[in-house]
Structure formats: structure tokens, C-alpha cells
Design a protein around this motif. Structure first.
Motif, PDB file in Angstrom:
ATOM      1  N   VAL A  16      41.098  48.433   0.959  1.00  0.00           N
ATOM      2  CA  VAL A  16      39.918  49.070   0.477  1.00  0.00           C
ATOM      3  C   VAL A  16      40.245  50.584   0.344  1.00  0.00           C
ATOM      4  O   VAL A  16      39.818  51.340  -0.588  1.00  0.00           O
ATOM      5  N   ALA A  17      41.020  51.327   1.417  1.00  0.00           N
ATOM      6  CA  ALA A  17      41.374  52.564   1.241  1.00  0.00           C
ATOM      7  C   ALA A  17      42.198  52.780   0.142  1.00  0.00           C
ATOM      8  O   ALA A  17      42.302  53.956  -0.388  1.00  0.00           O
ATOM      9  N   ARG A  18      43.342  51.920  -0.323  1.00  0.00           N
ATOM     10  CA  ARG A  18      44.098  52.318  -1.379  1.00  0.00           C
ATOM     11  C   ARG A  18      43.278  52.048  -2.613  1.00  0.00           C
ATOM     12  O   ARG A  18      43.614  52.904  -3.587  1.00  0.00           O
ATOM     13  N   ALA A  19      42.339  51.323  -2.859  1.00  0.00           N
ATOM     14  CA  ALA A  19      41.517  51.246  -3.853  1.00  0.00           C
ATOM     15  C   ALA A  19      40.543  52.259  -4.059  1.00  0.00           C
ATOM     16  O   ALA A  19      40.290  52.807  -5.257  1.00  0.00           O
ATOM     17  N   ARG A  20      40.047  52.836  -3.035  1.00  0.00           N
ATOM     18  CA  ARG A  20      38.890  53.871  -3.177  1.00  0.00           C
ATOM     19  C   ARG A  20      39.705  55.266  -2.972  1.00  0.00           C
ATOM     20  O   ARG A  20      38.994  56.326  -3.632  1.00  0.00           O
ATOM     21  N   PHE A  21      40.767  55.430  -2.364  1.00  0.00           N
ATOM     22  CA  PHE A  21      41.113  56.786  -2.136  1.00  0.00           C
ATOM     23  C   PHE A  21      42.676  56.949  -2.398  1.00  0.00           C
ATOM     24  O   PHE A  21      43.114  58.119  -2.401  1.00  0.00           O
TER      25      PHE A  21
ATOM     26  N   ARG B 124      28.259  53.031  -3.365  1.00  0.00           N
ATOM     27  CA  ARG B 124      27.810  52.868  -2.027  1.00  0.00           C
ATOM     28  C   ARG B 124      27.229  51.422  -1.696  1.00  0.00           C
ATOM     29  O   ARG B 124      27.377  50.635  -2.796  1.00  0.00           O
ATOM     30  N   VAL B 125      27.031  50.975  -0.657  1.00  0.00           N
ATOM     31  CA  VAL B 125      26.779  49.674  -0.270  1.00  0.00           C
ATOM     32  C   VAL B 125      25.444  49.078  -1.080  1.00  0.00           C
ATOM     33  O   VAL B 125      25.362  48.047  -1.408  1.00  0.00           O
ATOM     34  N   LYS B 126      24.484  49.875  -1.324  1.00  0.00           N
ATOM     35  CA  LYS B 126      23.254  49.545  -1.865  1.00  0.00           C
ATOM     36  C   LYS B 126      23.584  49.400  -3.255  1.00  0.00           C
ATOM     37  O   LYS B 126      22.795  48.494  -3.893  1.00  0.00           O
ATOM     38  N   HIS B 127      24.507  49.862  -3.974  1.00  0.00           N
ATOM     39  CA  HIS B 127      24.863  49.662  -5.242  1.00  0.00           C
ATOM     40  C   HIS B 127      25.198  48.126  -5.558  1.00  0.00           C
ATOM     41  O   HIS B 127      25.028  47.264  -6.598  1.00  0.00           O
ATOM     42  N   VAL B 128      26.240  47.674  -4.559  1.00  0.00           N
ATOM     43  CA  VAL B 128      26.589  46.240  -4.521  1.00  0.00           C
ATOM     44  C   VAL B 128      25.572  45.490  -4.086  1.00  0.00           C
ATOM     45  O   VAL B 128      25.605  44.379  -4.755  1.00  0.00           O
ATOM     46  N   PHE B 129      24.846  45.771  -3.164  1.00  0.00           N
ATOM     47  CA  PHE B 129      23.566  44.904  -3.055  1.00  0.00           C
ATOM     48  C   PHE B 129      22.714  44.594  -4.296  1.00  0.00           C
ATOM     49  O   PHE B 129      22.193  43.544  -4.736  1.00  0.00           O
TER      50      PHE B 129
ATOM     51  N   ILE C 236      25.595  32.145  -3.974  1.00  0.00           N
ATOM     52  CA  ILE C 236      25.665  33.629  -3.821  1.00  0.00           C
ATOM     53  C   ILE C 236      27.160  34.146  -3.782  1.00  0.00           C
ATOM     54  O   ILE C 236      27.365  35.073  -3.951  1.00  0.00           O
ATOM     55  N   ALA C 237      27.856  33.598  -2.956  1.00  0.00           N
ATOM     56  CA  ALA C 237      29.096  33.707  -2.567  1.00  0.00           C
ATOM     57  C   ALA C 237      29.925  34.099  -3.681  1.00  0.00           C
ATOM     58  O   ALA C 237      30.607  35.411  -3.527  1.00  0.00           O
ATOM     59  N   PRO C 238      29.935  33.562  -4.794  1.00  0.00           N
ATOM     60  CA  PRO C 238      30.839  33.999  -6.038  1.00  0.00           C
ATOM     61  C   PRO C 238      30.217  35.473  -6.544  1.00  0.00           C
ATOM     62  O   PRO C 238      31.117  36.328  -6.727  1.00  0.00           O
ATOM     63  N   LEU C 239      28.967  35.398  -6.612  1.00  0.00           N
ATOM     64  CA  LEU C 239      28.059  36.873  -6.869  1.00  0.00           C
ATOM     65  C   LEU C 239      28.604  37.912  -5.856  1.00  0.00           C
ATOM     66  O   LEU C 239      28.917  39.076  -6.703  1.00  0.00           O
ATOM     67  N   LEU C 240      28.381  37.806  -5.042  1.00  0.00           N
ATOM     68  CA  LEU C 240      28.942  38.650  -3.886  1.00  0.00           C
ATOM     69  C   LEU C 240      30.549  39.098  -4.056  1.00  0.00           C
ATOM     70  O   LEU C 240      30.723  40.246  -3.886  1.00  0.00           O
ATOM     71  N   HIS C 241      31.221  38.021  -4.151  1.00  0.00           N
ATOM     72  CA  HIS C 241      32.683  38.235  -4.303  1.00  0.00           C
ATOM     73  C   HIS C 241      32.962  39.282  -5.515  1.00  0.00           C
ATOM     74  O   HIS C 241      33.603  40.140  -5.606  1.00  0.00           O
TER      75      HIS C 241
ATOM     76  N   TRP D 169      33.149  47.883  -5.334  1.00  0.00           N
ATOM     77  CA  TRP D 169      33.598  48.670  -4.222  1.00  0.00           C
ATOM     78  C   TRP D 169      35.199  48.924  -4.288  1.00  0.00           C
ATOM     79  O   TRP D 169      35.499  49.936  -3.636  1.00  0.00           O
ATOM     80  N   PHE D 170      35.771  47.963  -4.861  1.00  0.00           N
ATOM     81  CA  PHE D 170      37.330  48.321  -4.893  1.00  0.00           C
ATOM     82  C   PHE D 170      37.630  49.300  -6.064  1.00  0.00           C
ATOM     83  O   PHE D 170      38.360  48.865  -7.007  1.00  0.00           O
ATOM     84  N   THR D 171      36.843  50.420  -6.159  1.00  0.00           N
ATOM     85  CA  THR D 171      37.008  51.433  -7.210  1.00  0.00           C
ATOM     86  C   THR D 171      37.207  52.602  -6.832  1.00  0.00           C
ATOM     87  O   THR D 171      36.666  52.879  -5.693  1.00  0.00           O
ATOM     88  N   SER D 172      37.739  53.632  -7.674  1.00  0.00           N
ATOM     89  CA  SER D 172      37.955  55.209  -7.049  1.00  0.00           C
ATOM     90  C   SER D 172      36.634  55.727  -7.322  1.00  0.00           C
ATOM     91  O   SER D 172      36.381  56.921  -6.823  1.00  0.00           O
ATOM     92  N   GLN D 173      35.597  55.193  -7.783  1.00  0.00           N
ATOM     93  CA  GLN D 173      34.086  55.884  -7.639  1.00  0.00           C
ATOM     94  C   GLN D 173      33.476  55.982  -6.615  1.00  0.00           C
ATOM     95  O   GLN D 173      32.615  56.647  -6.258  1.00  0.00           O
ATOM     96  N   ARG D 174      33.767  55.100  -5.516  1.00  0.00           N
ATOM     97  CA  ARG D 174      33.295  55.190  -4.301  1.00  0.00           C
ATOM     98  C   ARG D 174      31.910  54.837  -4.000  1.00  0.00           C
ATOM     99  O   ARG D 174      31.229  55.722  -3.626  1.00  0.00           O
TER     100      ARG D 174
END
Length: 341
Positions: A254-259, A214-219, A195-200, A207-212
């Protein structure tokens, strides 16, 4: 009799003999003797000198008597109440009987502390960061340190270790720097290897995108990829596990990638506070700010540049004692050369 000699003592319960060694006490160590605390001061070949904490009376205890009472559990090493419980338990143990992990980390901290104190004693002839690099290079020559994955500590950690080493409470010794790493549980997010490479990948793509997102989408992305890979359901992480993995990411990245870069710099750049001044008029500070106005040359109608305002502020009272309204130097000099021509 030597204080470290072994003494055969009979136990009153079954009459069997055991061999008990006199404790290795350092100055400042405390013992609990029948409910009364004593602080160790000094030693002689056959006895030890203690200070009774409640009455400040000086007491001499023979080594044989001390060992006998320890064998009967009438004397125990008193744990310091100003330390965390795990570290306090370390102070009641013999250093040589501790786990190898704790001893190796304690020796590592002691190496940095001794180098820092020697550098300070000499008047800081070497920069502290260069000193840390030098100690780390020497430590990496030890195969045990390399095998244990020893790291180079940050400057703040070394300052903290020096403060612990020089604290007035407690005995002096390497046990001050034992932090009980061997008693710590498993840290970090624990997921199955498949699971680790899939999570990465999901965190990197969503998550590292300007679309910001949610955690549920990553899950959901992790679960979808796991099902496509044929991984059994029993190995799927929970949404809480994914959230913990995201919370453990470097906040600046994270802040640099998202904001964006500007928002990240404003949030996480180093901000220091200058020392206060006791009286007004002692220290003045300059602060320049670019205004949303453009200066225009009246003769030619050409823009000279953005206006700047520079204020002089009294550090003690925070009163503005003066200001200057001007244009950027480069654009102003260029405009004057153009006008003179």
C-alpha cells in the motif's frame, strides 16, 4: 494395578456405575484436590507421587483413590494461570480427545521444534531456513496435512515454538504446542460472494494509486457497482467492512503504491540495532552521507561530482572521532585521468 486401567465406580447421587480411567499426567501437571494444588512428580504401578504446592510436602495418592475423587469432582486438573485461557483449557484435556485440527497443528509444530533442537544439538550443520524447507517438504507428504492447508511457518514462529517448548513452567509434552485453533471464530472480512470481486476491483483501482483516495470513495464505488450488477441491498457491505478490508492489506504494498518506492523503503525496510559496547574506543562505526554540493575542478572548471562526508563514530559514546570529505571514487578517478591528459 495399571495406572491406565478402567475402574468401575458407583456415583453417590443415583447409585449407577460408571467407568473412569486414571488420568494421564505428565511431570509438572497440577491437580486441584479439595481446594489444594498438587504438582505431579512421578508414578508407580499403583500410585502417584505429588508435591503439595503450598507446603512442599511429598504426597503419594493411590490410583483408585485418585480416580474415585475425580469421579466425585473432588479432584480436577488445575489449569496453569500463566497461559491464555483457551490454551490453559487445552492442558486440562486429553490430547487424543482433542479436535483433529488442534492435534494436526500441534504435531506440525512439534515436527519443526524437534528438527530445530536436533540441528542445534549438532552445532547447526544445516541452515535454519533450509531446515524449515526440508521439514515442510516432509509434512506435505502427509495427505491430512495437505488437506488441512498446512503452511510453512516463518522463522520467528519456529523460534517462538521452541521457546514455549523449553519454558521451565508446566509439563513437557505435545500439549504445550496446542493453541486451540478449533475454538477461534471466523477471521478476516466476511462479505457476500457476489460482492467480493467488486470490493477487490474497487480497492485495486482506487486505493492502490498515487491519488490517495479515501475509504469513502472505495465504499461508494462498491455500492455503485453492486447496484449496476443488480445485487440486492441486503448483501451490501458497510463502510466499516470496507475499512477493515483495507486495513488488512499488506502495508508495504500500500505504501509503495500510494507514496512511492522510496517512502515505502524508508518506512518498512529492515532496521536492526547493534549490541552496545561497555567502554569507549572499542568499536567504531562508519557512516557516509551524500551532500547537496558539487565539487568543481579549478583548472578546467569541470564538475568532479557530488561531495560525500564519511564520519567515524564511537558506538559507546556516539561521539564523532573523525570525518573525511571526498568525492565519489569513480568520478574522481575519471577527473584525474582527464586532468593528466
Amino acid at each position: 494395578m495399571n495406572e491406565n486401567a478402567q475402574i468401575p465406580l458407583p456415583l453417590p447421587s443415583n447409585g449407577m456405575s460408571v467407568v473412569v480411567s486414571s488420568p494421564r499426567l505428565l511431570r509438572g501437571d497440577r491437580i486441584d484436590r479439595l481446594g489444594v494444588k498438587y504438582e505431579f512428580l512421578e508414578r508407580e504401578p499403583t500410585r502417584k507421587k505429588f508435591l503439595r504446592v503450598d507446603t512442599d510436602a511429598m504426597v503419594w495418592i493411590d490410583n483408585i483413590e485418585l480416580v474415585s475423587q475425580m469421579a466425585r469432582r473432588e479432584v480436577t486438573i488445575a489449569l496453569p494461570d500463566w497461559l491464555p485461557a483457551a490454551r490453559a483449557r487445552k492442558w486440562g484435556q486429553d490430547f487424543h480427545s482433542m479436535p483433529e485440527t488442534d492435534k494436526l497443528r500441534a504435531r506440525m509444530r512439534l515436527a519443526y521444534v524437534e528438527a530445530f533442537l536436533e540441528n542445534r544439538r549438532l552445532g547447526y550443520p544445516q541452515k535454519v531456513r533450509a531446515l524449515l524447507d526440508e521439514v515442510h517438504r516432509k509434512r506435505m507428504q502427509d495427505p491430512k496435512a495437505v488437506e488441512a492447508g498446512e503452511w510453512k511457518p516463518c522463522l520467528a514462529a519456529v523460534y517462538e515454538w521452541v521457546e514455549i517448548w523449553e519454558a521451565p513452567k508446566g509439563p513437557k509434552g505435545i500439549k504445550r504446542l496446542c493453541f486451540a485453533e478449533s475454538e477461534r471464530g471466523v477471521r478476516g472480512v466476511q462479505v457476500e460472494d457476489s460482492i467480493a470481486p467488486l470490493l477487490h476491483t474497487a480497492i485495486k483501482d482506487l486505493w492502490f494509486t498515487s491519488q490517495r483516495t479515501r475509504v469513502k470513495h472505495v465504499f461508494d464505488r462498491v455500492i455503485t457497482d453492486a447496484r449496476a450488477a443488480g445485487i440486492p441491498d441486503v448483501y451490501y457491505p458497510s463502510e466499516r467492512t470496507v475499512r477493515r478490508a483495507i486495513n488488512g492489506l499488506p502495508p508495504y504494498a500500500v505504501a509503495r503504491a500510494r507514496f512511492g518506492l522510496r517512502a515505502a523503503e524508508e518506512e518498512y525496510r529492515s532496521k536492526g540495532q547493534l549490541p552496545p559496547t561497555p567502554l569507549p574506543g572499542q568499536v567504531y562505526e562508519l557512516d557516509a552521507h551524500k551532500l547537496d554540493f558539487v565539487a568543481v575542478d579549478d583548472r578546467f572548471g569541470l564538475p568532479l561530482g557530488r561531495l560525500w562526508i564519511t564520519a567515524v563514530i564511537d558506538r559507546c559514546t556516539r561521539v564523532i572521532v573523525g570525518f573525511h570529505l571526498h568525492v565519489g571514487k569513480r568520478k574522481l578517478s575519471a577527473a584525474y585521468r582527464f586532468g593528466s591528459a
